[in-house]
Design a protein around this motif. Structure first.
Motif, PDB file in Angstrom:
ATOM      1  N   HIS A  77       0.880  -1.243   0.024  1.00  0.00           N
ATOM      2  CA  HIS A  77       0.102   0.131   0.206  1.00  0.00           C
ATOM      3  C   HIS A  77       0.926   1.177   0.037  1.00  0.00           C
ATOM      4  CE1 HIS A  77      -3.800  -1.974   1.916  1.00  0.00           C
ATOM      5  NE2 HIS A  77      -3.463  -2.422   0.607  1.00  0.00           N
ATOM      6  N   ASP A  78       1.924   1.243   0.659  1.00  0.00           N
ATOM      7  CA  ASP A  78       2.691   2.338   0.876  1.00  0.00           C
ATOM      8  C   ASP A  78       3.356   2.560  -0.525  1.00  0.00           C
ATOM      9  OD1 ASP A  78       2.313   2.770   3.489  1.00  0.00           O
ATOM     10  OD2 ASP A  78       3.963   1.873   4.398  1.00  0.00           O
ATOM     11  N   THR A  79       3.851   1.737  -1.291  1.00  0.00           N
ATOM     12  CA  THR A  79       4.402   1.713  -2.532  1.00  0.00           C
ATOM     13  C   THR A  79       3.568   2.276  -3.473  1.00  0.00           C
ATOM     14  OG1 THR A  79       5.891  -0.132  -1.889  1.00  0.00           O
ATOM     15  CG2 THR A  79       5.569   0.330  -4.330  1.00  0.00           C
ATOM     16  N   LEU A  80       2.414   1.768  -3.411  1.00  0.00           N
ATOM     17  CA  LEU A  80       1.127   2.297  -4.280  1.00  0.00           C
ATOM     18  C   LEU A  80       1.009   3.739  -4.137  1.00  0.00           C
ATOM     19  CD1 LEU A  80      -1.409  -0.759  -4.537  1.00  0.00           C
ATOM     20  CD2 LEU A  80       0.430  -0.078  -6.140  1.00  0.00           C
ATOM     21  N   HIS A  81       0.826   4.194  -3.068  1.00  0.00           N
ATOM     22  CA  HIS A  81       0.517   5.414  -2.606  1.00  0.00           C
ATOM     23  C   HIS A  81       1.819   6.546  -2.908  1.00  0.00           C
ATOM     24  CE1 HIS A  81      -3.272   5.479  -0.525  1.00  0.00           C
ATOM     25  NE2 HIS A  81      -2.834   4.363   0.257  1.00  0.00           N
ATOM     26  N   SER A  82       3.046   5.960  -2.822  1.00  0.00           N
ATOM     27  CA  SER A  82       4.196   6.686  -3.087  1.00  0.00           C
ATOM     28  C   SER A  82       4.263   6.697  -4.920  1.00  0.00           C
ATOM     29  CB  SER A  82       5.348   5.922  -2.854  1.00  0.00           C
ATOM     30  OG  SER A  82       6.564   6.554  -3.246  1.00  0.00           O
TER      31      SER A  82
END
Length: 207
Positions: A77-82
Motif C-alpha cells: 500500500h505504501d508503495t502504491l501511494h508513493s
C-alpha cells in the motif's frame, strides 16, 4: 576421381566466402541504419507529453482495507501511494530510440522514470494480489489483478493467477477475455502468456 572432389571443394569454399561476405554486408547495413536512426533521434527536439497514456491508481475502487494490518500488504500500500505521487506510463517494448523520435531526446530521462514507475507498479500489484489470494481474499485479489491487466501488464504471474481465480470462482469463460489483451501486449512475454491462457481456456492449467 580426385578432380571432381577438388572442384566441388573449391565451389563450396567460394560459396561459403560469398555467404560470409553477404552476411557481413547485412550486419554493416543494419548497424549503419541503427546509428543513423539513433543520430536522428538524438537531434529530435522536445515534444509535448500530453498524449501519453498516464495511469491513475483507483484507490477508491481497490480493496485497500483488506488485510491492511499485514506488514507485507501495508508495504505494498505504501508503495502504491508513493507511486501515485508521480506520473506512471507503461512504455514496455518501446526502445529509447523510438521514444526520442516520438517525444524528443530531452524527454528521455523523464520517460525512463515514468516507465520505471510502471515496472514497480506492475510488480507491486502482482505481489499484493498474491498476498490477498494466499490470505483467502480471492475476490479482492481478482480486483487487484483486473486493474493490473487494464494497465497492460506483461507480468505472466498476474495472468496465471487471474486465470486460476476465474476457475475457482466458477467463471472460466472470463479467461477468454484475457487472450486479446495478451495478444496486444508489446512485450516478448506476450506469446508465452497467450499460450498459457489458451490452454487454460481449453480446460488445462499448465505449470
Amino acid at each position: 576421381m580426385k578432380f571432381p572432389f577438388f572442384a566441388s571443394f573449391i565451389v563450396f569454399c567460394l560459396w561459403l566466402t560469398y555467404e560470409i561476405h553477404k552476411s557481413r554486408r547485412k550486419e554493416e547495413q543494419s548497424a549503419d541504419a541503427f546509428w543513423e536512426r539513433e543520430s536522428e533521434a538524438n537531434r529530435t527536439r522536445r515534444k509535448p507529453l500530453d498524449d501519453l497514456s498516464y495511469i491513475t491508481i483507483p484507490f477508491d475502487t481497490l480493496p485497500m482495507d483488506t488485510m491492511k494490518d499485514d506488514p507485507e500488504i501495508a508495504d505494498c500500500h505504501d508503495t502504491l501511494h508513493s507511486l501515485s505521487e508521480g506520473p506512471i506510463v507503461n512504455l514496455t517494448g518501446i526502445s529509447n530510440t523510438d521514444l526520442k523520435l516520438m517525444y524528443g531526446a530531452p524527454n528521455i530521462g523523464l520517460l525512463t522514470q515514468y516507465d520505471q514507475r510502471y515496472t514497480v507498479l506492475a510488480r507491486t500489484l502482482q505481489k499484493l494480489a498474491a498476498l490477498l489470494y494466499q490470505g483467502g481474499c480471492i475476490k479482492d485479489a481478482e480486483a487487484i489483478l483486473t486493474f493490473a491487466v487494464s494497465t497492460r501488464t506483461d507480468v505472466s504471474a498476474s495472468y496465471r493467477l487471474l486465470a486460476s481465480i476465474y476457475k475457482e470462482l466458477g467463471t472460466p469463460e472470463k479467461i477468454n477475455d484475457l487472450i486479446p489483451v495478451a495478444e496486444g501486449l508489446n512485450s516478448p512475454m506476450a506469446p508465452h502468456i497467450v499460450s498459457y491462457l489458451k490452454d487454460a481456456a481449453d480446460g488445462h492449467m499448465p505449470e
